[in-house]
Design a protein around this motif. Structure first.
Motif, PDB file in Angstrom:
ATOM      1  N   ARG A  50       0.831  -1.209   0.000  1.00 37.49           N
ATOM      2  CA  ARG A  50       0.000   0.000   0.000  1.00 37.49           C
ATOM      3  C   ARG A  50       0.868   1.262   0.000  1.00 37.49           C
ATOM      4  O   ARG A  50       0.584   2.232  -0.701  1.00 37.49           O
ATOM      5  N   GLU A  51       1.942   1.221   0.807  1.00 37.51           N
ATOM      6  CA  GLU A  51       2.834   2.376   0.884  1.00 37.51           C
ATOM      7  C   GLU A  51       3.564   2.600  -0.441  1.00 37.51           C
ATOM      8  O   GLU A  51       3.637   3.724  -0.937  1.00 37.51           O
ATOM      9  N   SER A 102       1.181   3.948  -3.031  1.00 34.37           N
ATOM     10  CA  SER A 102       0.785   5.348  -2.818  1.00 34.37           C
ATOM     11  C   SER A 102       1.906   6.314  -3.190  1.00 34.37           C
ATOM     12  O   SER A 102       1.647   7.416  -3.649  1.00 34.37           O
ATOM     13  N   ASP A 140      -0.090   3.524  -8.686  1.00 36.58           N
ATOM     14  CA  ASP A 140      -0.709   2.205  -8.808  1.00 36.58           C
ATOM     15  C   ASP A 140      -0.249   1.428 -10.044  1.00 36.58           C
ATOM     16  O   ASP A 140      -0.328   0.207 -10.077  1.00 36.58           O
ATOM     17  N   CYS A 156       4.979  -1.250  -7.537  1.00 35.06           N
ATOM     18  CA  CYS A 156       3.684  -1.562  -6.928  1.00 35.06           C
ATOM     19  C   CYS A 156       3.283  -2.999  -7.271  1.00 35.06           C
ATOM     20  O   CYS A 156       2.843  -3.752  -6.404  1.00 35.06           O
TER      21      CYS A 156
END
Length: 74
Positions: free
Chosen positions: A16-17, A20, A24, A29
């Protein structure tokens, strides 16, 4: 098993980090979420590989002195 759950949660937070900060659609990612998926697959594999005990085996674990659970040598 709880250790792998902790690892999954850590990798999820990391993914998630990374997503962000990097975006994405970035390759970083995707790599981070791949690590999460691999850990989840390993956890599923570990759950499947444990043989389940039938009802007699469970009963004998709870009541080892029961007549039904006695083992005789021939």
């Amino acid at each position: 098993m709880s250790n792998i759950k902790e690892q999954i949660e850590q990798e999820r937070n990391n993914a998630r980090e990374v997503c962000s900060t990097e975006g994405d659609s970035s390759s970083d990612c995707a790599v981070a979420w791949d690590a999460v998926e691999e850990l989840q697959a390993e956890a599923a594999h570990q759950r499947q590989s444990k043989p389940k005990k039938n009802s007699l085996e469970q009963y004998c674990d709870d009541n080892p002195d029961a007549i039904e659970c006695r083992i005789y040598d021939d």
